[in-house]
Write an enzyme that holds these catalytic residues in place. Sequence first.
Site: not given
Length: 385
Positions: A147, A175, A195, A233, A321
């Site tokens: 990354n 990535q 992601s 959910t 992050c």
Amino acid sequence: MIYLDNAASTPVHEKVIEEMIPYFREQYGNPSSIHRHGRLANAAIQSSRKRIASLINANSNEILITSGGTESNNTAIYGIASQSKGKHIITSAIEHDAILEPCKRLEKEGCRVSFLPVDKHGFVNPEDLKKEISNDTCLITIMYANNEVGTIQSIKKMVQIAREKNIIFHTDAVQAVGKIPIDVKELGVDLLSISSHKINGPKGVGALYIRNGVTISPLILGGGQENGLRSGTENVASIIGFGMACELAKNNMNENTDYLKRLTTKLTTRVLHEIPATTLNGHPDIRTPNNTHFTFLGVNGEDLIIKLDENKISASTGSACSVKIQKASHVLKAMGFSHEQVTGSLRLTVGITNTEQEIDQTVDVLKNVVQELRAVSPYKSKYNF
């Protein structure tokens, strides 16, 4: 504003937004409900699951929908480690914190973790992996592409090594997916993380590919959604958006890759030719098409980001992050960089919405900002800027 932090997140594609809107306004049913609203929501999720699977040539029943790359990585690691008799995990020294932190916690809980070294380009040597495997090894997890510096690993070779020893292999492909072609059947991986917000989809949703025949223990228990592997959910609208983002990425893969390469080639060429005492980090060729990562000697990377931001350019030094945890890049340190090289680093990652004009404007600003910072640098006399 010029946005060059696409490794951190990407703008949501307009077609993705259009696809999501009905699931806020009209199709708002709970997918677990058996009435018509619920059935429509569930059908839409299954359709999206097929789109996600198609991007990596998987079967739709091999896709576990999660909240993103971090949950996918944690699910892979804990899901295998918690059920395995073997208590040895192999990873690399340059993984994302979403891999390193779960591994470190498992170390405290009695697992043994091997952190493989990398060379100056950020490559893991498959021979190092082979030497590290023991009779107790239950999981190997090596990222597909880094990354920070964009280096792409020899995943297929390492998977073959794992297969010979019947060891589960996971790769964090956050990535890479959507930027370069990935075929899980050809790779042979057992688990692979994706992601949504890295490929122009919404944040808060992702997936874990789980090869048919591989079993994992769930992290989240409750109502039994996602075949009992992730209760709760479902985030329907975001899953729909994720599916559309995957479809767009697949359909436009060649065109987008060529475009991203053109932008990064222009950016790299100008920076290296026009700004002295500058290096490109990571492998010069075997890297993701959207990534450039530079070291500007005599400059502090955070100062550089602030100056660029003042000029309406968004960039980063590394992973968004971990930005709240102030620390030097473990990736660059593992690659053998000195403290000065680490602190002088800058990551510029392009996206499909960027233009060549923006690249030129960025380099023009960058030249002036670097010159300004070097004029007051304590290393000024050392490098004779």
